[in-house]
Design a protein around this motif. Structure first.
Motif, PDB file in Angstrom:
ATOM      1  N   ILE A 123       9.239  12.876  -1.874  1.00 54.70           N
ATOM      2  CA  ILE A 123       8.255  11.793  -1.770  1.00 54.70           C
ATOM      3  C   ILE A 123       8.957  10.450  -1.640  1.00 54.70           C
ATOM      4  O   ILE A 123       8.633   9.647  -0.762  1.00 54.70           O
ATOM      5  CB  ILE A 123       7.305  11.803  -2.991  1.00 54.70           C
ATOM      6  N   THR A 124       9.903  10.177  -2.507  1.00 51.85           N
ATOM      7  CA  THR A 124      10.587   8.883  -2.462  1.00 51.85           C
ATOM      8  C   THR A 124      11.421   8.734  -1.199  1.00 51.85           C
ATOM      9  O   THR A 124      11.506   7.642  -0.630  1.00 51.85           O
ATOM     10  CB  THR A 124      11.472   8.678  -3.700  1.00 51.85           C
ATOM     11  N   SER A 125      12.022   9.810  -0.745  1.00 51.44           N
ATOM     12  CA  SER A 125      12.833   9.747   0.469  1.00 51.44           C
ATOM     13  C   SER A 125      11.985   9.456   1.700  1.00 51.44           C
ATOM     14  O   SER A 125      12.315   8.582   2.512  1.00 51.44           O
ATOM     15  CB  SER A 125      13.589  11.065   0.644  1.00 51.44           C
ATOM     16  N   VAL A 126      10.876  10.169   1.836  1.00 55.03           N
ATOM     17  CA  VAL A 126      10.013   9.990   3.006  1.00 55.03           C
ATOM     18  C   VAL A 126       9.362   8.606   2.994  1.00 55.03           C
ATOM     19  O   VAL A 126       9.377   7.892   4.006  1.00 55.03           O
ATOM     20  CB  VAL A 126       8.941  11.099   3.071  1.00 55.03           C
TER      21      VAL A 126
ATOM     22  N   TYR B  97       1.400   6.459  -6.918  1.00 54.62           N
ATOM     23  CA  TYR B  97       0.281   7.346  -7.213  1.00 54.62           C
ATOM     24  C   TYR B  97       0.695   8.817  -7.114  1.00 54.62           C
ATOM     25  O   TYR B  97       0.397   9.620  -8.001  1.00 54.62           O
ATOM     26  CB  TYR B  97      -0.886   7.060  -6.274  1.00 54.62           C
ATOM     27  N   LEU B  98       1.399   9.155  -6.036  1.00 53.73           N
ATOM     28  CA  LEU B  98       1.821  10.548  -5.863  1.00 53.73           C
ATOM     29  C   LEU B  98       2.794  10.977  -6.961  1.00 53.73           C
ATOM     30  O   LEU B  98       2.698  12.098  -7.485  1.00 53.73           O
ATOM     31  CB  LEU B  98       2.467  10.736  -4.491  1.00 53.73           C
ATOM     32  N   LEU B  99       3.713  10.096  -7.336  1.00 48.84           N
ATOM     33  CA  LEU B  99       4.666  10.446  -8.392  1.00 48.84           C
ATOM     34  C   LEU B  99       3.965  10.588  -9.741  1.00 48.84           C
ATOM     35  O   LEU B  99       4.298  11.483 -10.522  1.00 48.84           O
ATOM     36  CB  LEU B  99       5.778   9.407  -8.460  1.00 48.84           C
ATOM     37  N   LEU B 100       3.008   9.715 -10.026  1.00 48.84           N
ATOM     38  CA  LEU B 100       2.264   9.836 -11.281  1.00 48.84           C
ATOM     39  C   LEU B 100       1.431  11.105 -11.316  1.00 48.84           C
ATOM     40  O   LEU B 100       1.333  11.759 -12.358  1.00 48.84           O
ATOM     41  CB  LEU B 100       1.381   8.605 -11.495  1.00 48.84           C
ATOM     42  N   GLN B 101       0.817  11.459 -10.193  1.00 56.09           N
ATOM     43  CA  GLN B 101       0.033  12.691 -10.144  1.00 56.09           C
ATOM     44  C   GLN B 101       0.935  13.909 -10.330  1.00 56.09           C
ATOM     45  O   GLN B 101       0.555  14.869 -10.993  1.00 56.09           O
ATOM     46  CB  GLN B 101      -0.711  12.802  -8.804  1.00 56.09           C
ATOM     47  N   LEU B 102       2.111  13.863  -9.766  1.00 54.29           N
ATOM     48  CA  LEU B 102       3.064  14.959  -9.901  1.00 54.29           C
ATOM     49  C   LEU B 102       3.531  15.086 -11.351  1.00 54.29           C
ATOM     50  O   LEU B 102       3.620  16.187 -11.893  1.00 54.29           O
ATOM     51  CB  LEU B 102       4.246  14.722  -8.965  1.00 54.29           C
TER      52      LEU B 102
ATOM     53  N   ALA C 297       3.307  21.174  -6.879  1.00 54.78           N
ATOM     54  CA  ALA C 297       4.199  21.217  -5.725  1.00 54.78           C
ATOM     55  C   ALA C 297       4.652  22.649  -5.489  1.00 54.78           C
ATOM     56  O   ALA C 297       4.728  23.460  -6.416  1.00 54.78           O
ATOM     57  CB  ALA C 297       5.404  20.326  -5.963  1.00 54.78           C
ATOM     58  N   ALA C 298       4.973  22.952  -4.244  1.00 57.13           N
ATOM     59  CA  ALA C 298       5.464  24.285  -3.909  1.00 57.13           C
ATOM     60  C   ALA C 298       6.894  24.480  -4.396  1.00 57.13           C
ATOM     61  O   ALA C 298       7.339  25.604  -4.586  1.00 57.13           O
ATOM     62  CB  ALA C 298       5.391  24.499  -2.406  1.00 57.13           C
ATOM     63  N   THR C 299       7.606  23.387  -4.597  1.00 58.06           N
ATOM     64  CA  THR C 299       8.977  23.439  -5.097  1.00 58.06           C
ATOM     65  C   THR C 299       8.994  22.876  -6.513  1.00 58.06           C
ATOM     66  O   THR C 299       7.954  22.595  -7.093  1.00 58.06           O
ATOM     67  CB  THR C 299       9.914  22.616  -4.188  1.00 58.06           C
ATOM     68  N   SER C 300      10.161  22.664  -7.041  1.00 55.42           N
ATOM     69  CA  SER C 300      10.260  22.075  -8.383  1.00 55.42           C
ATOM     70  C   SER C 300       9.784  20.618  -8.332  1.00 55.42           C
ATOM     71  O   SER C 300       9.877  19.963  -7.295  1.00 55.42           O
ATOM     72  CB  SER C 300      11.701  22.149  -8.881  1.00 55.42           C
ATOM     73  N   PRO C 301       9.277  20.108  -9.437  1.00 53.17           N
ATOM     74  CA  PRO C 301       8.805  18.715  -9.454  1.00 53.17           C
ATOM     75  C   PRO C 301       9.903  17.698  -9.109  1.00 53.17           C
ATOM     76  O   PRO C 301       9.627  16.679  -8.496  1.00 53.17           O
ATOM     77  CB  PRO C 301       8.312  18.518 -10.887  1.00 53.17           C
ATOM     78  N   GLU C 302      11.131  17.993  -9.473  1.00 47.51           N
ATOM     79  CA  GLU C 302      12.233  17.087  -9.156  1.00 47.51           C
ATOM     80  C   GLU C 302      12.474  17.026  -7.644  1.00 47.51           C
ATOM     81  O   GLU C 302      12.702  15.950  -7.085  1.00 47.51           O
ATOM     82  CB  GLU C 302      13.521  17.522  -9.868  1.00 47.51           C
TER      83      GLU C 302
ATOM     84  N   CYS D  19       0.833  -1.214   0.000  1.00 44.73           N
ATOM     85  CA  CYS D  19       0.000   0.000   0.000  1.00 44.73           C
ATOM     86  C   CYS D  19       0.865   1.260   0.000  1.00 44.73           C
ATOM     87  O   CYS D  19       0.555   2.225  -0.702  1.00 44.73           O
ATOM     88  CB  CYS D  19      -0.937   0.002   1.197  1.00 44.73           C
ATOM     89  N   LEU D  20       1.932   1.258   0.772  1.00 50.02           N
ATOM     90  CA  LEU D  20       2.835   2.416   0.791  1.00 50.02           C
ATOM     91  C   LEU D  20       3.527   2.596  -0.556  1.00 50.02           C
ATOM     92  O   LEU D  20       3.686   3.726  -1.040  1.00 50.02           O
ATOM     93  CB  LEU D  20       3.862   2.271   1.905  1.00 50.02           C
TER      94      LEU D  20
END
Length: 74
Positions: free
Chosen positions: A47-50, A24-29, A36-41, A17-18
């Motif tokens: 996202i991947t780090s957290v 899902y979040l990466l595809l939406q981005l 995003a408030a910052t650059s997409p990269e 699920c995680l």
């Protein structure tokens, strides 16, 4: 089903699920459905780090719980 086996099954489901949430979040981005408030990269890196950290900690906790339950004979 033994509690030790149950904890493995639940852990695998939670990890999947995680991973799905991260995808899902990466595809939406990437598709522009989420901004995003910052650059997409930078957002993708965050996202991947957290999610990687959460999955690692949860996986370690589940393995430790599995070992303890196995030693107790459950």
């Amino acid at each position: 089903m033994k509690p030790s086996n149950r904890i493995l099954v639940v852990g695998i489901i939670i990890e999947l699920c995680l991973a799905g949430l991260g995808a899902y979040l990466l595809l939406q981005l990437k598709s522009g459905g989420m901004t995003a408030a910052t650059s997409p990269e930078d957002a993708a890196s965050t996202i991947t780090s957290v999610l990687g950290t959460v999955m690692g900690l949860l996986g370690g906790l589940l393995v430790a719980t599995f070992v303890v339950l196995r030693k107790r004979g459950r």
